[in-house]
Design a protein around this motif. Structure first.
Motif, PDB file in Angstrom:
ATOM      1  N   LEU A 131      13.953  -0.701   7.758  1.00 39.31           N
ATOM      2  CA  LEU A 131      12.763  -0.275   7.006  1.00 39.31           C
ATOM      3  C   LEU A 131      12.540  -1.139   5.776  1.00 39.31           C
ATOM      4  O   LEU A 131      11.405  -1.525   5.477  1.00 39.31           O
ATOM      5  CB  LEU A 131      12.872   1.199   6.616  1.00 39.31           C
ATOM      6  N   TYR A 132      13.617  -1.466   5.063  1.00 42.79           N
ATOM      7  CA  TYR A 132      13.476  -2.369   3.906  1.00 42.79           C
ATOM      8  C   TYR A 132      12.873  -3.707   4.339  1.00 42.79           C
ATOM      9  O   TYR A 132      11.962  -4.223   3.705  1.00 42.79           O
ATOM     10  CB  TYR A 132      14.834  -2.644   3.246  1.00 42.79           C
ATOM     11  N   LEU A 133      13.410  -4.254   5.417  1.00 49.88           N
ATOM     12  CA  LEU A 133      12.946  -5.566   5.873  1.00 49.88           C
ATOM     13  C   LEU A 133      11.507  -5.519   6.372  1.00 49.88           C
ATOM     14  O   LEU A 133      10.749  -6.470   6.155  1.00 49.88           O
ATOM     15  CB  LEU A 133      13.884  -6.117   6.943  1.00 49.88           C
ATOM     16  N   ASP A 156       0.839  -1.204   0.000  1.00 49.81           N
ATOM     17  CA  ASP A 156       0.000   0.000   0.000  1.00 49.81           C
ATOM     18  C   ASP A 156       0.875   1.255   0.000  1.00 49.81           C
ATOM     19  O   ASP A 156       2.099   1.185   0.125  1.00 49.81           O
ATOM     20  CB  ASP A 156      -0.972  -0.020   1.174  1.00 49.81           C
ATOM     21  N   ALA A 157       0.230   2.400  -0.133  1.00 45.08           N
ATOM     22  CA  ALA A 157       0.944   3.678  -0.248  1.00 45.08           C
ATOM     23  C   ALA A 157       1.796   3.971   0.981  1.00 45.08           C
ATOM     24  O   ALA A 157       2.902   4.515   0.858  1.00 45.08           O
ATOM     25  CB  ALA A 157      -0.050   4.808  -0.494  1.00 45.08           C
ATOM     26  N   HIS A 158       1.309   3.608   2.169  1.00 40.14           N
ATOM     27  CA  HIS A 158       2.067   3.859   3.405  1.00 40.14           C
ATOM     28  C   HIS A 158       3.391   3.087   3.408  1.00 40.14           C
ATOM     29  O   HIS A 158       4.445   3.654   3.696  1.00 40.14           O
ATOM     30  CB  HIS A 158       1.218   3.482   4.626  1.00 40.14           C
ATOM     31  N   LEU A 159       3.349   1.815   3.091  1.00 42.31           N
ATOM     32  CA  LEU A 159       4.580   1.010   3.066  1.00 42.31           C
ATOM     33  C   LEU A 159       5.503   1.437   1.940  1.00 42.31           C
ATOM     34  O   LEU A 159       6.732   1.424   2.096  1.00 42.31           O
ATOM     35  CB  LEU A 159       4.239  -0.477   2.951  1.00 42.31           C
ATOM     36  N   PHE A 160       4.949   1.851   0.814  1.00 39.40           N
ATOM     37  CA  PHE A 160       5.767   2.344  -0.289  1.00 39.40           C
ATOM     38  C   PHE A 160       6.508   3.618   0.133  1.00 39.40           C
ATOM     39  O   PHE A 160       7.685   3.791  -0.170  1.00 39.40           O
ATOM     40  CB  PHE A 160       4.903   2.600  -1.526  1.00 39.40           C
ATOM     41  N   ARG A 161       5.818   4.474   0.885  1.00 41.53           N
ATOM     42  CA  ARG A 161       6.446   5.693   1.400  1.00 41.53           C
ATOM     43  C   ARG A 161       7.586   5.342   2.357  1.00 41.53           C
ATOM     44  O   ARG A 161       8.658   5.939   2.304  1.00 41.53           O
ATOM     45  CB  ARG A 161       5.392   6.552   2.104  1.00 41.53           C
ATOM     46  N   ALA A 178      26.999   1.975  10.072  1.00 46.46           N
ATOM     47  CA  ALA A 178      26.132   1.132  10.909  1.00 46.46           C
ATOM     48  C   ALA A 178      24.731   1.721  11.018  1.00 46.46           C
ATOM     49  O   ALA A 178      23.725   0.995  10.948  1.00 46.46           O
ATOM     50  CB  ALA A 178      26.744   0.966  12.302  1.00 46.46           C
ATOM     51  N   GLY A 179      24.643   3.033  11.178  1.00 45.70           N
ATOM     52  CA  GLY A 179      23.341   3.681  11.274  1.00 45.70           C
ATOM     53  C   GLY A 179      22.518   3.519  10.010  1.00 45.70           C
ATOM     54  O   GLY A 179      21.312   3.290  10.066  1.00 45.70           O
ATOM     55  N   THR A 180      23.180   3.617   8.863  1.00 42.47           N
ATOM     56  CA  THR A 180      22.483   3.426   7.593  1.00 42.47           C
ATOM     57  C   THR A 180      21.982   1.993   7.473  1.00 42.47           C
ATOM     58  O   THR A 180      20.845   1.753   7.059  1.00 42.47           O
ATOM     59  CB  THR A 180      23.400   3.776   6.402  1.00 42.47           C
ATOM     60  N   ALA A 181      22.833   1.047   7.838  1.00 42.11           N
ATOM     61  CA  ALA A 181      22.430  -0.361   7.776  1.00 42.11           C
ATOM     62  C   ALA A 181      21.237  -0.625   8.694  1.00 42.11           C
ATOM     63  O   ALA A 181      20.281  -1.302   8.303  1.00 42.11           O
ATOM     64  CB  ALA A 181      23.603  -1.266   8.147  1.00 42.11           C
ATOM     65  N   ILE A 220      11.536   6.311   2.070  1.00 41.79           N
ATOM     66  CA  ILE A 220      12.293   7.003   3.119  1.00 41.79           C
ATOM     67  C   ILE A 220      13.621   6.288   3.325  1.00 41.79           C
ATOM     68  O   ILE A 220      14.674   6.925   3.441  1.00 41.79           O
ATOM     69  CB  ILE A 220      11.480   7.067   4.430  1.00 41.79           C
ATOM     70  N   ALA A 221      13.588   4.964   3.376  1.00 41.09           N
ATOM     71  CA  ALA A 221      14.820   4.178   3.523  1.00 41.09           C
ATOM     72  C   ALA A 221      15.771   4.465   2.367  1.00 41.09           C
ATOM     73  O   ALA A 221      16.986   4.624   2.575  1.00 41.09           O
ATOM     74  CB  ALA A 221      14.496   2.690   3.596  1.00 41.09           C
ATOM     75  N   LEU A 222      15.238   4.534   1.158  1.00 44.05           N
ATOM     76  CA  LEU A 222      16.068   4.844  -0.010  1.00 44.05           C
ATOM     77  C   LEU A 222      16.736   6.209   0.132  1.00 44.05           C
ATOM     78  O   LEU A 222      17.944   6.349  -0.103  1.00 44.05           O
ATOM     79  CB  LEU A 222      15.230   4.834  -1.293  1.00 44.05           C
ATOM     80  N   ARG A 223      15.947   7.214   0.498  1.00 48.03           N
ATOM     81  CA  ARG A 223      16.488   8.570   0.608  1.00 48.03           C
ATOM     82  C   ARG A 223      17.596   8.638   1.664  1.00 48.03           C
ATOM     83  O   ARG A 223      18.653   9.226   1.433  1.00 48.03           O
ATOM     84  CB  ARG A 223      15.371   9.562   0.924  1.00 48.03           C
ATOM     85  N   PHE A 224      17.350   8.020   2.810  1.00 51.55           N
ATOM     86  CA  PHE A 224      18.368   8.035   3.852  1.00 51.55           C
ATOM     87  C   PHE A 224      19.622   7.289   3.402  1.00 51.55           C
ATOM     88  O   PHE A 224      20.736   7.679   3.734  1.00 51.55           O
ATOM     89  CB  PHE A 224      17.819   7.444   5.156  1.00 51.55           C
ATOM     90  N   GLN A 225      19.442   6.212   2.666  1.00 51.84           N
ATOM     91  CA  GLN A 225      20.595   5.442   2.213  1.00 51.84           C
ATOM     92  C   GLN A 225      21.479   6.260   1.275  1.00 51.84           C
ATOM     93  O   GLN A 225      22.699   6.295   1.447  1.00 51.84           O
ATOM     94  CB  GLN A 225      20.148   4.160   1.507  1.00 51.84           C
TER      95      GLN A 225
END
Length: 127
Positions: A87-89, A32-37, A78-81, A41-46
């Motif tokens: 969030l990815y998982l 859904d849109a919430h999980l896609f968002r 480590a923080g990124t991981a 977010i995980a992508l942007r932070f990475q």
């Protein structure tokens, strides 16, 4: 230059491209849109912190070896991981129990930037 941090940043950048493709081709159609968002977010932070790691690695050429800089780099990695990885998982597995890891990752990222600032302020600049 600290090649380890530059290389780790480049690896995170490569994984960003892979996870971006997963987001566009798989995740978008399955959640859904919430999980896609959350995934995005995980992508942007990475990618932000991949570039941060490269900056830390390149800064070593200007300020020399520094425990502050080294701590900043390892905490950023480590923080990124922890942050993006959890969030990815969560999105990919549906296991929300991993959410307890996310704030620790975010805290590590904040601290890594603080240590980066300290390293820059305290470190001697080379002419």
């Amino acid at each position: 230059m600290n090649r380890s941090f530059v290389a780790l940043g480049a690896i995170l950048g490569m994984l960003y491209v892979i996870m971006g493709a997963v987001s566009d081709h798989v995740v978008h159609a399955e959640v859904d849109a919430h999980l896609f968002r959350i995934f995005n977010i995980a992508l942007r932070f990475q990618i932000d912190h991949a570039l941060g790691l490269i900056a830390i690695g390149l800064s070593a050429a200007h300020i020399g070896r520094s425990r502050w800089l080294s701590a900043a780099g390892w905490l950023m990695f480590a923080g990124t991981a922890m942050f993006s990885g959890s969030l990815y998982l969560i999105v990919l597995t549906g296991f929300n129990g991993l959410a307890v890891i996310t704030p620790f990752g975010g805290s590590a990222l904040i601290l890594s930037w603080l240590l980066f600032v300290i390293a820059i302020v305290k470190g001697p600049a080379k002419a």
